[in-house]
Design a protein around this motif. Sequence first.
Motif, PDB file in Angstrom:
ATOM      1  N   ARG A  43       0.639  -1.195  -0.153  1.00 11.52           N
ATOM      2  CA  ARG A  43      -0.176  -0.307   0.034  1.00 11.52           C
ATOM      3  C   ARG A  43       1.046   1.265  -0.280  1.00 11.52           C
ATOM      4  O   ARG A  43       0.399   2.299  -1.357  1.00 11.52           O
ATOM      5  CB  ARG A  43      -1.041   0.160   1.435  1.00 11.52           C
ATOM      6  CG  ARG A  43      -1.812   1.130   1.351  1.00 11.52           C
ATOM      7  CD  ARG A  43      -2.644   0.909   1.987  1.00 11.52           C
ATOM      8  NE  ARG A  43      -4.281   2.364   2.619  1.00 11.52           N
ATOM      9  CZ  ARG A  43      -4.417   2.123   3.324  1.00 11.52           C
ATOM     10  NH1 ARG A  43      -5.040   1.207   4.350  1.00 11.52           N
ATOM     11  NH2 ARG A  43      -5.610   3.005   3.146  1.00 11.52           N
ATOM     12  N   HIS A  44       2.238   1.256   0.988  1.00 11.87           N
ATOM     13  CA  HIS A  44       2.599   2.515   1.069  1.00 11.87           C
ATOM     14  C   HIS A  44       4.303   1.750   0.668  1.00 11.87           C
ATOM     15  O   HIS A  44       5.415   3.423   0.866  1.00 11.87           O
ATOM     16  CB  HIS A  44       2.825   3.059   2.037  1.00 11.87           C
ATOM     17  CG  HIS A  44       1.094   3.245   2.775  1.00 11.87           C
ATOM     18  ND1 HIS A  44       0.642   4.558   2.184  1.00 11.87           N
ATOM     19  CD2 HIS A  44       0.493   3.408   3.830  1.00 11.87           C
ATOM     20  CE1 HIS A  44      -0.543   5.031   2.968  1.00 11.87           C
ATOM     21  NE2 HIS A  44      -0.953   3.449   3.872  1.00 11.87           N
ATOM     22  N   ASP A  45       4.183   0.689  -0.206  1.00  9.25           N
ATOM     23  CA  ASP A  45       5.778   0.925  -0.282  1.00  9.25           C
ATOM     24  C   ASP A  45       5.960  -0.036  -1.708  1.00  9.25           C
ATOM     25  O   ASP A  45       4.820  -0.300  -2.294  1.00  9.25           O
ATOM     26  CB  ASP A  45       6.468  -0.205   0.057  1.00  9.25           C
ATOM     27  CG  ASP A  45       7.890  -0.163   0.626  1.00  9.25           C
ATOM     28  OD1 ASP A  45       8.100   0.343  -0.687  1.00  9.25           O
ATOM     29  OD2 ASP A  45       8.591  -1.106   1.490  1.00  9.25           O
TER      30      ASP A  45
END
Length: 230
Positions: A43-45
């Motif tokens: 999601r964030h990587d």
Amino acid sequence: MPRTNRFLDIRRDPHSDEVRARGGDAQAHSVLQRAGFVSVVLRHDLFHRVPVGLAGDDEYRLATDAVAHLRAAGYHVDRDADFDTASRAASYLPRATSVAHVVERLRGATTTGEVAEALTELTADHDGVVAEVEEALIAAADFHDALGQMSDPSTARRLRQLADEHLRVIRTALAETRNQLADRHAAHPGRSPRTGEVPANKHEQAACACPPPPRTPPALQPPTAAGPRR
């Protein structure tokens, strides 16, 4: 100065012990994938890692191969000392040359007929690009059928669903577009062949980077007659 996306790190993660690559742009990601790395999208990587279960020598070979290819492509690679190499490997041969050629033809097309011809390369029933993608999906599904793990039949069904349903929608839409354009026989109003001639009622300069026609020099004025000498 190099752009930020021209920099990558290839290091062993201290927490997972995985060899991971971070940074780079889409071209760098393709190089990593061709070297054998696996992309991980969270999601964030976003990063790439070596496949699980590799022996140490195989991890070393894969990582150094990626470093060599990335450097040859002009990327700056920070890496663990174990992955350093003086090799500058040749660029990977592109495997999507035919599709890239279709893109070039579409971008340079000036008539509906030219676009229809280019789209035919994608939509041809027997040997078009979409048909070959369908064959690839089916072949991958056949491979999973008897691979042996409980999840393999599900993977095979999903691949066949992509070929039977989703890819069919894409092929149908492309084929309809191709057929409509083949029937139109029209020139694109904002594009013209690079002849230097601009339609009188079109602002071709906005769509074509052709050099402007040379300016007509002003007409020479006849010399003024000199008055009689005194």
